[in-house]
Design a protein around this motif. Structure first.
Motif, short mmCIF file in Angstrom:
data_model
loop_
_atom_site.label_atom_id
_atom_site.label_comp_id
_atom_site.label_asym_id
_atom_site.label_seq_id
_atom_site.Cartn_x
_atom_site.Cartn_y
_atom_site.Cartn_z
N ALA A 108 -13.74 -53.12 -10.51
CA ALA A 108 -14.44 -51.84 -10.42
C ALA A 108 -15.95 -52.00 -10.55
O ALA A 108 -16.70 -51.12 -10.14
CB ALA A 108 -13.93 -50.89 -11.50
N THR A 109 -16.41 -53.10 -11.13
CA THR A 109 -17.85 -53.27 -11.36
C THR A 109 -18.45 -54.46 -10.64
O THR A 109 -19.68 -54.59 -10.59
CB THR A 109 -18.12 -53.43 -12.88
OG1 THR A 109 -17.46 -54.62 -13.35
CG2 THR A 109 -17.61 -52.23 -13.66
N GLU A 110 -17.61 -55.35 -10.10
CA GLU A 110 -18.11 -56.57 -9.48
C GLU A 110 -18.35 -56.38 -7.98
O GLU A 110 -17.53 -55.74 -7.30
CB GLU A 110 -17.12 -57.72 -9.67
CG GLU A 110 -16.98 -58.18 -11.11
CD GLU A 110 -18.11 -59.08 -11.54
OE1 GLU A 110 -18.90 -59.53 -10.67
OE2 GLU A 110 -18.22 -59.34 -12.75
N PRO A 111 -19.42 -56.95 -7.43
CA PRO A 111 -19.63 -56.92 -5.98
C PRO A 111 -18.68 -57.90 -5.29
O PRO A 111 -18.04 -58.74 -5.94
CB PRO A 111 -21.08 -57.39 -5.84
CG PRO A 111 -21.30 -58.28 -7.03
CD PRO A 111 -20.50 -57.66 -8.14
N GLU A 112 -18.60 -57.78 -3.99
CA GLU A 112 -17.80 -58.73 -3.22
C GLU A 112 -18.41 -60.13 -3.36
O GLU A 112 -19.64 -60.29 -3.26
CB GLU A 112 -17.75 -58.34 -1.75
CG GLU A 112 -16.82 -57.18 -1.46
CD GLU A 112 -15.38 -57.52 -1.78
OE1 GLU A 112 -14.80 -58.37 -1.10
OE2 GLU A 112 -14.85 -56.94 -2.75
N PRO A 113 -17.60 -61.14 -3.60
CA PRO A 113 -18.15 -62.48 -3.81
C PRO A 113 -18.54 -63.16 -2.50
O PRO A 113 -17.98 -62.85 -1.44
CB PRO A 113 -16.99 -63.24 -4.47
CG PRO A 113 -15.77 -62.59 -3.92
CD PRO A 113 -16.12 -61.13 -3.76
N PRO A 114 -19.50 -64.09 -2.56
CA PRO A 114 -19.80 -64.89 -1.38
C PRO A 114 -18.58 -65.71 -0.94
O PRO A 114 -17.73 -66.06 -1.77
CB PRO A 114 -20.94 -65.81 -1.85
CG PRO A 114 -21.48 -65.16 -3.08
CD PRO A 114 -20.34 -64.44 -3.71
N VAL A 115 -18.53 -66.03 0.32
CA VAL A 115 -17.44 -66.86 0.86
C VAL A 115 -17.91 -68.30 0.91
O VAL A 115 -18.95 -68.61 1.50
CB VAL A 115 -17.03 -66.39 2.27
CG1 VAL A 115 -15.95 -67.31 2.84
CG2 VAL A 115 -16.55 -64.95 2.23
N VAL A 138 -25.62 -58.10 -20.61
CA VAL A 138 -26.58 -59.04 -20.08
C VAL A 138 -25.91 -60.15 -19.27
O VAL A 138 -26.53 -60.72 -18.36
CB VAL A 138 -27.43 -59.64 -21.23
CG1 VAL A 138 -26.60 -60.60 -22.09
CG2 VAL A 138 -28.67 -60.33 -20.70
N GLY A 139 -24.65 -60.45 -19.56
CA GLY A 139 -23.97 -61.54 -18.87
C GLY A 139 -23.87 -61.34 -17.36
O GLY A 139 -24.34 -62.19 -16.58
N PRO A 140 -23.26 -60.23 -16.90
CA PRO A 140 -23.19 -60.01 -15.45
C PRO A 140 -24.57 -59.89 -14.80
O PRO A 140 -24.74 -60.32 -13.65
CB PRO A 140 -22.41 -58.69 -15.34
CG PRO A 140 -21.60 -58.63 -16.59
CD PRO A 140 -22.46 -59.26 -17.66
N ARG A 141 -25.54 -59.35 -15.51
CA ARG A 141 -26.88 -59.22 -14.93
C ARG A 141 -27.50 -60.59 -14.69
O ARG A 141 -28.11 -60.85 -13.66
CB ARG A 141 -27.78 -58.38 -15.84
CG ARG A 141 -27.38 -56.92 -15.94
CD ARG A 141 -28.57 -56.05 -16.33
NE ARG A 141 -29.28 -56.53 -17.50
CZ ARG A 141 -29.00 -56.18 -18.75
NH1 ARG A 141 -28.00 -55.34 -18.99
NH2 ARG A 141 -29.70 -56.65 -19.77
N LEU A 142 -27.35 -61.48 -15.68
CA LEU A 142 -27.89 -62.83 -15.51
C LEU A 142 -27.15 -63.58 -14.41
O LEU A 142 -27.77 -64.31 -13.62
CB LEU A 142 -27.81 -63.60 -16.84
CG LEU A 142 -28.20 -65.08 -16.78
CD1 LEU A 142 -29.58 -65.28 -16.18
CD2 LEU A 142 -28.14 -65.71 -18.17
N ARG A 143 -25.86 -63.39 -14.33
CA ARG A 143 -25.08 -64.06 -13.28
C ARG A 143 -25.58 -63.64 -11.90
O ARG A 143 -25.76 -64.48 -11.01
CB ARG A 143 -23.60 -63.73 -13.46
CG ARG A 143 -22.68 -64.36 -12.44
CD ARG A 143 -21.26 -64.57 -12.99
NE ARG A 143 -20.77 -63.45 -13.74
CZ ARG A 143 -20.01 -62.47 -13.24
NH1 ARG A 143 -19.67 -62.47 -11.96
NH2 ARG A 143 -19.56 -61.49 -14.01
#
Length: 413
Positions: free
Chosen positions: A14-21, A366-371
């Motif tokens: 619900a909060t994560e963007p689609e990941p790179p392939v 802060v974790g997801p923002r830094l990622r």
């Protein structure tokens, strides 16, 4: 909502963007449809020599020409036999038997079952298990039971068994050792399981090798089995082949996975002493060690593991570990001077530092923002909440490490 049917690990969709392939991997680099990434976390701590390491990939190709999966109960094959001999030669002294499985979690489940089977089969049915605060050993029911309780496993609490928890060993570990001595003296402690020197998912918490030595001595005094979970710490991460090597101790059972194949393909092994094996050796079939998986000792995975083990048996790995550790130390010391950071720490090739935030812990925002920030700068990081760590493949260059640490510094700045 994504169109993909994939349910990804440790991901809140619900909060994560689609990941790179990912298109291709080599060395410390992951090529994606969005560009190149430096793999600063060894793809969840598994890649050691580098992605697509030629000797390991060649071993897989060659094995695939003659073998695929075969049942390992009643049959055997050369890759498994040869790898077992290499593992015994590389392992801490006294570990003579190798039981294969397919992941870090299953290697720990095997270890726990071995320990309890040992006591039952020797007529002394001990059952208590001691663990360290903030430990993590996997996501199956048994491994969650011996890990820290919290957000990872709160929903599954009704399924988990009770364990005896020891405080994390601060400083000289006197409080931890005193508590363990008291527990072990009761005479019904079956085993202690721990991550030697570095607690990974618990926040890269690090403790002194003398504590490990003290725990080993208490185990010896009271006949408690020592299980070393070297799934993450093994294969050079702490600057030696095994974290146990820093303290000069040998566990009764050792769990290994992740770097066992250099990270190329899943495989795990649980190594045990001869006494533990002999406790299950009997003409009474009820004393059999009842554990298996369908893919036990997969020949392609064993071929990869054998190629990896032979790299470690040759000269050169210690110098490589020392070089990565030195590069990490220089960059960690530089960034630690910044006010947003605290608690800089390092063990071997693993470096970690905490961001000062109001709400710390694994769910710190802060974790997801830094990622995401690092991803935009061509660096793959996966902070543990406000804990930032760098655990790269050993092939990483100084320039690549500069890019990694600069991305962290830019975020904090």
């Amino acid at each position: 909502m994504t169109d993909s049917p994939v349910w990804r690990p440790f991901t809140q969709h619900a909060t994560e963007p689609e990941p790179p392939v990912v298109r291709r991997t080599h060395g410390a680099i992951i090529e994606t449809d969005h560009g190149l990434l430096i793999d600063a976390i060894s793809s969840w701590w598994v890649i050691t020599h580098g992605h697509s390491h030629p000797p390991i990939m060649q071993a897989i190709r060659e094995a695939s020409e003659t073998l695929d999966q075969v049942i390992f109960a009643g049959l055997t094959h050369e890759p498994a036999e040869s790898l077992a001999r290499e593992l015994v030669a590389l392992a801490p002294k006294g570990l003579t038997r190798v039981f294969y499985s397919d992941s870090g979690s299953t290697s720990v489940e095997v270890a726990l079952k071995m320990a309890l089977g040992f006591w039952r089969n020797t007529g002394r049915p001990r059952h208590r298990i001691a663990v360290l605060q903030d430990g993590y050993h996997g996501d199956t029911i048994g491994t969650m039971s011996v890990g820290e309780r919290g957000v990872f496993n709160a929903a599954y609490e009704p399924l988990m068994f009770a364990v005896d928890r020891l405080p994390f060993p601060e400083g000289d570990g006197a409080e931890t050792l005193s508590a363990f001595e008291a527990m072990a003296a009761g005479g019904d402690m079956a085993a202690i399981i721990l991550e030697p020197l570095v607690l990974g998912a618990g926040g890269m918490r690090m403790y002194d090798p003398q504590v490990l030595d003290g725990i080993r001595r208490i185990c010896d005094r009271h006949g408690v089995l020592m299980i070393a979970d070297e799934v993450m710490t093994g294969w050079g991460r702490t600057g030696r082949t095994w974290a146990c090597d820093h303290a000069g101790v040998s566990p009764d059972i050792l769990c290994t996975s992740k770097g066992l194949t250099g990270g190329a393909i899943p495989l795990a092994a649980t190594l045990a002493t001869e006494d533990i094996f002999q406790a299950h050796w009997s003409e009474d079939r009820s004393r059999t060690f009842f554990h298996s998986s369908s893919y036990t000792a997969n020949p392609l995975a064993c071929a990869a593991g054998l190629a990896n083990a032979r790299i470690w048996a040759a000269d050169g790995m210690q110098a490589q570990l020392d070089a990565v550790a030195a590069m990490q130390a220089e960059r960690l010391q530089a960034i630690a001077r910044g006010s947003p950071f605290t608690n800089a720490r390092q063990t071997g090739t693993i470096a970690a530092i905490d961001l000062r935030v109001d709400a710390a812990g694994y769910l710190a925002a802060v974790g997801p923002r830094l990622r995401a920030h690092a991803l935009d700068r061509g660096v793959l990081l996966r902070p543990l909440g406000n804990t930032v760590y760098v655990m790269p493949p050993y092939c990483i260059t100084a320039d690549q490490l500069d890019q990694v640490w600069q991305a962290i510094a830019d975020f904090a700045g």
